[in-house]
Design a protein around this motif. Structure first.
Motif, mmCIF file in Angstrom:
data_model
loop_
_atom_site.group_PDB
_atom_site.id
_atom_site.type_symbol
_atom_site.label_atom_id
_atom_site.label_comp_id
_atom_site.label_asym_id
_atom_site.label_seq_id
_atom_site.Cartn_x
_atom_site.Cartn_y
_atom_site.Cartn_z
ATOM 1 N N ASP A 1 0.842 -1.190 0.000
ATOM 2 C CA ASP A 1 0.000 0.000 0.000
ATOM 3 C C ASP A 1 0.880 1.244 0.000
ATOM 4 N N VAL A 2 0.561 2.210 -0.862
ATOM 5 C CA VAL A 2 1.362 3.436 -0.962
ATOM 6 C C VAL A 2 0.435 4.622 -1.208
ATOM 7 N N PRO A 3 0.877 5.846 -0.893
ATOM 8 C CA PRO A 3 0.082 7.033 -1.231
ATOM 9 C C PRO A 3 -0.090 7.142 -2.744
ATOM 10 N N LEU A 4 -1.298 7.453 -3.148
ATOM 11 C CA LEU A 4 -1.614 7.597 -4.570
ATOM 12 C C LEU A 4 -1.852 9.071 -4.855
ATOM 13 N N LEU B 1 -1.066 12.853 2.365
ATOM 14 C CA LEU B 1 -1.948 11.794 1.915
ATOM 15 C C LEU B 1 -1.716 10.513 2.706
ATOM 16 N N PRO B 2 -2.778 9.780 2.989
ATOM 17 C CA PRO B 2 -2.603 8.437 3.553
ATOM 18 C C PRO B 2 -2.266 7.454 2.450
ATOM 19 N N LYS B 3 -1.991 6.222 2.832
ATOM 20 C CA LYS B 3 -1.734 5.191 1.841
ATOM 21 C C LYS B 3 -3.037 4.716 1.216
ATOM 22 N N SER B 4 -2.951 4.326 -0.057
ATOM 23 C CA SER B 4 -4.044 3.657 -0.740
ATOM 24 C C SER B 4 -3.738 2.169 -0.813
ATOM 25 N N LYS B 5 -4.777 1.358 -0.853
ATOM 26 C CA LYS B 5 -4.585 -0.089 -0.945
ATOM 27 C C LYS B 5 -3.888 -0.456 -2.257
ATOM 28 N N HIS C 1 7.192 -9.109 3.267
ATOM 29 C CA HIS C 1 7.632 -9.138 1.877
ATOM 30 C C HIS C 1 7.655 -7.751 1.241
ATOM 31 N N TYR C 2 7.219 -6.761 2.009
ATOM 32 C CA TYR C 2 7.219 -5.388 1.518
ATOM 33 C C TYR C 2 8.104 -4.523 2.405
ATOM 34 N N PHE C 3 8.658 -3.489 1.815
ATOM 35 C CA PHE C 3 9.541 -2.582 2.535
ATOM 36 C C PHE C 3 8.780 -1.792 3.597
ATOM 37 N N PRO C 4 9.489 -1.325 4.625
ATOM 38 C CA PRO C 4 8.898 -0.341 5.537
ATOM 39 C C PRO C 4 8.846 1.034 4.874
#
Length: 495
Positions: A168-171, A185-189, A473-476
């Motif tokens: 999940d990352v900011p879009l 912005l918050p993260k988007s799915k 499996h995903y970065f911080p």
């Protein structure tokens, strides 16, 4: 996302002079707070410069900004969590921590600022380019559409790297063109971001060109074939196999690309660059060097190939030393020193400009093979895989002779062949993760088996325990972004 809020949009441009050779020069178009409509976006030449600035951001940093180059990040993100690269004498603690599966949010390798900087350049073109049409009557709708297709595609490519690396990352789809447009912005799915990537690519496809009329531009700028290649990759990640095959066939059936089958194919692809096999490459030159010479050579090199690259991935024929995989010793790697040589043909400290290849024809064939296999069409998948192996003179020892009707056996063969074909091209971790996560992580063993061979013995159990948690499996999210954007949350594994 605070990185975007504080960037002074110093657009810089890459001028391409095409023909038998290409020449690149850097120009600072505006040094301060944004590129605003009443001072810049007036002519088609200025629009072209802004689009060239997007490409320039892929191969270097704007004036006054110190950061790693894009290709360095893409190499690190795609290779350091795999099994083909290990730290060398000049490795930093950050490199070693990733190798030891000891990743923390303070690790500068997970800093995404360069990716979002390029995204904002794309957003700015998407926002302001249409206005040029009313100001410069010599700009045609077709030209505008082509420029917009480039911005949409590069934005999609950047977000694709982000979702595969961070989940999940900011879009952010709006341009930040001055410092008074502050936004948190918050993260988007991940699924929402992937849907946006597909929408961007469909939008880009409608107005993209098939060719610019010269090889350097066709390989270094977005064409419809770049879009099809990225679409195939995205659809494969989303488990949309029929859509992936359709995208691959758009490239295959064009007749514009093919596998180079002569003995010197490696030299043509990686030294000369822009080969018949190439679809999209970062175009380095004497004026814009790639980052690989200091990374892979000298006594202070940061990375080297693991022993497994020659011993098990390519293998060595001790009975017949003339029997070699053409991609192995002397091509991708120098076996005597484990030097990563793939991007160093004829390179020196002052002349290291082999291109970074994002997509090439072999990738299309193996992505299609993977999709076919997942649809139960194993025999068709293996035919494509063996086409790639034959031209590379792959060793018999690396052919497990899988049951064509066994999805798992063919999957393992494809994953292994992609390791051989795309060694050190920034694809290994994504290939492993894509196949492991499929069907609710039915093949987690692909990751765990890799850990058993790659991680130092004293750290293996800890690493295995971490990787059994899918969130690992995903970065911080990099700590600085969390401290400056209060709408961001740390990824679950690192909370």
């Amino acid at each position: 996302m605070n990185t975007l809020r504080k960037i002074h949009l110093a657009f810089f441009t890459l001028l391409l002079v095409t023909g038998a050779t290409s020449c690149k020069k850097w120009l600072t178009l505006k040094p301060s707070d944004g590129i605003v409509g009443d001072t810049f976006w007036q002519t088609k030449e200025q629009l072209a410069s802004a689009v060239n600035g997007i490409y320039a951001s892929l191969i270097g940093n704007p004036p006054g900004i110190t950061d790693r180059s894009m290709a360095e990040y893409l190499f690190m993100w795609g290779e350091l969590r795999g099994d083909m690269v290990i730290p060398s004498n000049g490795a930093t603690n950050y490199d070693i921590d990733i190798y030891n599966v000891n990743l923390q949010s303070t690790n500068t390798i997970v800093n995404w600022r360069g990716i979002y900087r390029t995204i904002n350049y794309c957003n700015t073109v998407i926002k302001l380019a249409p206005g040029v049409l009313t100001k410069d009557k010599t700009l045609t709708q077709e030209q505008l559409g082509s420029y917009l297709s480039e911005a949409y595609t590069i934005r999609a490519l950047m977000y694709f790297y982000l979702v595969r690396s961070f989940g999940d990352v900011p879009l952010k789809l709006n341009a930040t063109t001055s410092d008074d447009q502050l936004e948190q912005l918050p993260k988007s799915k991940q699924a929402e971001v992937l849907d946006q990537i597909v929408n961007d690519l469909k939008t880009a496809e409608m107005t993209a060109v098939f060719t610019y009329g010269n090889t350097a531009s066709d390989k270094g700028r977005v064409t419809k074939y770049t879009i099809y290649s990225l679409m195939a990759d995205v659809y494969l990640w989303m488990d949309k196999y029929n859509d992936c095959i359709t995208a691959c066939d758009n490239v295959i059936n064009s007749g514009r690309f093919g596998l180079i089958t002569n003995r010197n194919f490696f030299y043509q692809i990686y030294d000369l660059g822009n080969s018949n096999e190439s679809i999209f490459e970062f175009q380095y030159s004497k004026e814009a060097l790639n980052p690989f010479y200091p990374m892979f050579t000298t006594t202070k090199r940061r990375y080297q190939a693991s022993d497994a690259v020659m011993e098990t991935i390519y293998t060595i024929d001790y009975v017949n030393p003339d029997s070699i995989d053409y991609r192995a010793d002397g091509a991708s790697v120098i076996s005597s020193s484990n030097l990563i040589s793939k991007f160093l043909f004829d390179a020196t400290a002052d002349a290291s400009y082999n291109h970074w290849i994002v997509y090439r024809y072999a990738d299309i064939l193996l992505m299609k093979a993977e999709a076919l296999n997942q649809l139960g069409r194993g025999p068709e998948a293996l035919k494509l895989l063996y086409d790639v192996r034959r031209r590379s003179h792959a060793q018999p020892a690396t052919d497990p002779a899988p049951d064509p009707n066994s999805v798992d056996q063919v999957t393992d063969f494809i994953v292994a062949e992609r390791a051989r074909e795309f060694s050190f091209e920034g694809k290994r971790w994504y290939d492993v993760l894509r196949n492991a996560k499929r069907n609710n992580y039915a093949r987690l063993d692909i990751i765990l088996d890799m850990v058993r061979t790659a991680v130092p013995p004293e750290r293996q159990q800890s690493a295995l325990n971490k990787y059994r948690d899918h969130n690992s499996h995903y970065f911080p999210v990099y700590f600085y972004e969390l401290s400056t954007d209060k709408n961001l949350e740390q990824n679950p594994f690192y909370q």
